[in-house]
Design a protein around this motif. Structure first.
Motif, PDB file in Angstrom:
ATOM      1  N   VAL A  96       0.863  -1.177   0.000  1.00 17.48           N
ATOM      2  CA  VAL A  96       0.000   0.000   0.000  1.00 17.48           C
ATOM      3  C   VAL A  96       0.900   1.228   0.000  1.00 17.48           C
ATOM      4  N   ASP A  97       0.809   2.032  -1.050  1.00 17.75           N
ATOM      5  CA  ASP A  97       1.603   3.249  -1.125  1.00 17.75           C
ATOM      6  C   ASP A  97       1.094   4.284  -0.128  1.00 17.75           C
ATOM      7  N   LEU A  98       2.034   5.015   0.472  1.00 13.64           N
ATOM      8  CA  LEU A  98       1.710   6.086   1.402  1.00 13.64           C
ATOM      9  C   LEU A  98       1.801   7.420   0.664  1.00 13.64           C
ATOM     10  N   THR A  99       0.857   8.304   0.936  1.00 16.13           N
ATOM     11  CA  THR A  99       0.823   9.623   0.298  1.00 16.13           C
ATOM     12  C   THR A  99       0.518  10.680   1.349  1.00 16.13           C
ATOM     13  N   ASP A 100       0.431  11.925   0.902  1.00 16.39           N
ATOM     14  CA  ASP A 100       0.053  13.019   1.806  1.00 16.39           C
ATOM     15  C   ASP A 100      -1.368  12.838   2.326  1.00 16.39           C
ATOM     16  N   ASP A 101      -2.188  12.088   1.587  1.00 19.44           N
ATOM     17  CA  ASP A 101      -3.589  11.881   1.968  1.00 19.44           C
ATOM     18  C   ASP A 101      -3.814  10.597   2.770  1.00 19.44           C
ATOM     19  N   THR A 102      -2.761   9.958   3.195  1.00 16.84           N
ATOM     20  CA  THR A 102      -2.890   8.684   3.898  1.00 16.84           C
ATOM     21  C   THR A 102      -3.764   8.829   5.136  1.00 16.84           C
ATOM     22  N   ASP A 103      -4.679   7.896   5.292  1.00 10.01           N
ATOM     23  CA  ASP A 103      -5.542   7.803   6.471  1.00 10.01           C
ATOM     24  C   ASP A 103      -4.818   6.890   7.469  1.00 10.01           C
ATOM     25  N   TRP A 104      -4.219   7.472   8.482  1.00 13.99           N
ATOM     26  CA  TRP A 104      -3.385   6.711   9.408  1.00 13.99           C
ATOM     27  C   TRP A 104      -4.195   5.781  10.294  1.00 13.99           C
ATOM     28  N   ALA A 105      -5.462   6.098  10.522  1.00 13.99           N
ATOM     29  CA  ALA A 105      -6.320   5.159  11.268  1.00 13.99           C
ATOM     30  C   ALA A 105      -6.514   3.891  10.444  1.00 13.99           C
ATOM     31  N   GLU A 106      -6.690   4.062   9.127  1.00  9.86           N
ATOM     32  CA  GLU A 106      -6.824   2.892   8.256  1.00  9.86           C
ATOM     33  C   GLU A 106      -5.511   2.101   8.219  1.00  9.86           C
ATOM     34  N   VAL A 107      -4.386   2.789   8.165  1.00 11.24           N
ATOM     35  CA  VAL A 107      -3.090   2.103   8.169  1.00 11.24           C
ATOM     36  C   VAL A 107      -2.980   1.223   9.406  1.00 11.24           C
ATOM     37  N   ARG A 108      -3.362   1.766  10.559  1.00  6.02           N
ATOM     38  CA  ARG A 108      -3.316   0.989  11.798  1.00  6.02           C
ATOM     39  C   ARG A 108      -4.222  -0.239  11.702  1.00  6.02           C
ATOM     40  N   GLU A 109      -5.417  -0.061  11.160  1.00  9.17           N
ATOM     41  CA  GLU A 109      -6.348  -1.195  11.017  1.00  9.17           C
ATOM     42  C   GLU A 109      -5.765  -2.270  10.105  1.00  9.17           C
ATOM     43  N   LEU A 110      -5.154  -1.857   9.002  1.00  6.63           N
ATOM     44  CA  LEU A 110      -4.575  -2.819   8.062  1.00  6.63           C
ATOM     45  C   LEU A 110      -3.400  -3.567   8.695  1.00  6.63           C
ATOM     46  N   ILE A 111      -2.558  -2.829   9.412  1.00  7.88           N
ATOM     47  CA  ILE A 111      -1.423  -3.473  10.070  1.00  7.88           C
ATOM     48  C   ILE A 111      -1.922  -4.415  11.163  1.00  7.88           C
ATOM     49  N   GLU A 112      -2.960  -4.013  11.890  1.00  2.96           N
ATOM     50  CA  GLU A 112      -3.516  -4.895  12.917  1.00  2.96           C
ATOM     51  C   GLU A 112      -4.077  -6.171  12.291  1.00  2.96           C
ATOM     52  N   ALA A 113      -4.744  -6.040  11.166  1.00  3.91           N
ATOM     53  CA  ALA A 113      -5.292  -7.223  10.490  1.00  3.91           C
ATOM     54  C   ALA A 113      -4.169  -8.177  10.087  1.00  3.91           C
ATOM     55  N   SER A 114      -3.059  -7.633   9.594  1.00  2.00           N
ATOM     56  CA  SER A 114      -1.915  -8.455   9.225  1.00  2.00           C
ATOM     57  C   SER A 114      -1.292  -9.104  10.460  1.00  2.00           C
ATOM     58  N   TYR A 115      -1.204  -8.333  11.535  1.00  2.00           N
ATOM     59  CA  TYR A 115      -0.698  -8.866  12.810  1.00  2.00           C
ATOM     60  C   TYR A 115      -1.540 -10.060  13.237  1.00  2.00           C
ATOM     61  N   ARG A 116      -2.862  -9.912  13.156  1.00  2.00           N
ATOM     62  CA  ARG A 116      -3.773 -10.986  13.566  1.00  2.00           C
ATOM     63  C   ARG A 116      -3.647 -12.216  12.660  1.00  2.00           C
ATOM     64  N   GLU A 117      -3.222 -12.027  11.423  1.00  2.00           N
ATOM     65  CA  GLU A 117      -3.030 -13.159  10.493  1.00  2.00           C
ATOM     66  C   GLU A 117      -1.749 -13.929  10.809  1.00  2.00           C
ATOM     67  N   THR A 118      -0.787 -13.274  11.461  1.00  2.00           N
ATOM     68  CA  THR A 118       0.535 -13.885  11.609  1.00  2.00           C
ATOM     69  C   THR A 118       0.981 -14.126  13.046  1.00  2.00           C
ATOM     70  N   ALA A 119       0.425 -13.402  14.007  1.00  2.00           N
ATOM     71  CA  ALA A 119       0.896 -13.486  15.398  1.00  2.00           C
ATOM     72  C   ALA A 119       0.384 -14.750  16.093  1.00  2.00           C
ATOM     73  N   PRO A 120       1.111 -15.210  17.090  1.00  3.43           N
ATOM     74  CA  PRO A 120       0.651 -16.361  17.884  1.00  3.43           C
ATOM     75  C   PRO A 120      -0.638 -16.014  18.641  1.00  3.43           C
ATOM     76  N   VAL A 121      -1.417 -17.034  18.929  1.00  3.94           N
ATOM     77  CA  VAL A 121      -2.710 -16.879  19.605  1.00  3.94           C
ATOM     78  C   VAL A 121      -2.560 -16.112  20.919  1.00  3.94           C
ATOM     79  N   ARG A 122      -1.516 -16.400  21.691  1.00  2.00           N
ATOM     80  CA  ARG A 122      -1.356 -15.739  22.992  1.00  2.00           C
ATOM     81  C   ARG A 122      -1.155 -14.230  22.838  1.00  2.00           C
TER      82      ARG A 122
END
Length: 143
Positions: A96-122
């Protein structure tokens, strides 16, 4: 042979991605293949990537690469700001390219979703407990 650094350590966008990524339980940072990566037991976000077009590598230095779930991946693929990074794209990663218009709340949500796909259950349980302690029961109820 060691990979050359492919990022500016003073990049303010990297600092924002780093702050988000390292806010998750158990998250750490390392440089892999010349780029910052954030991981627990597995990588959940990369900063910067490239794609190969007509035999040439095209850099996307101000971007982040995540591993979303299948539904989110399909939605992101339809957006112009997104690309399938070389090597990682076939395994379900998207940039996902970052620009001056980047929605940082959305960036956090996307990174959290990726974290949840890869992190251990604990660690996911720790994140959920933290969300509840912070008074965010809706975030926990969605999972």
């Amino acid at each position: 042979m060691e990979h050359p650094l492919m990022f500016d350590p003073d990049d303010p966008l990297l600092h924002r991605i780093r702050a988000i990524a390292l806010s998750f339980p158990g998250a750490a940072e390392k440089v892999s293949h010349g780029r910052p990566t954030f991981y627990t037991t597995k990588v959940f976000v990369y900063y910067g990537a490239s794609i190969k077009i007509d035999g040439e590598w095209i850099q996307h230095p101000e971007s982040f690469v995540i591993h979303p779930d299948d539904a989110e991946l399909a939605a992101l693929e339809a957006e112009e700001r997104c690309y399938r990074p070389g090597y990682l794209g076939p395994s379900g990663w998207i940039g996902v390219d970052l620009t001056d218009d980047t929605d940082w709340a959305e960036v956090r949500e996307l990174i959290e979703a990726s974290y949840r796909e890869t992190a251990p259950v604990r660690l996911i349980a720790e994140l959920d407990a933290r969300s509840l302690a912070d008074g965010d029961p809706e975030a926990h109820a969605e999972r």
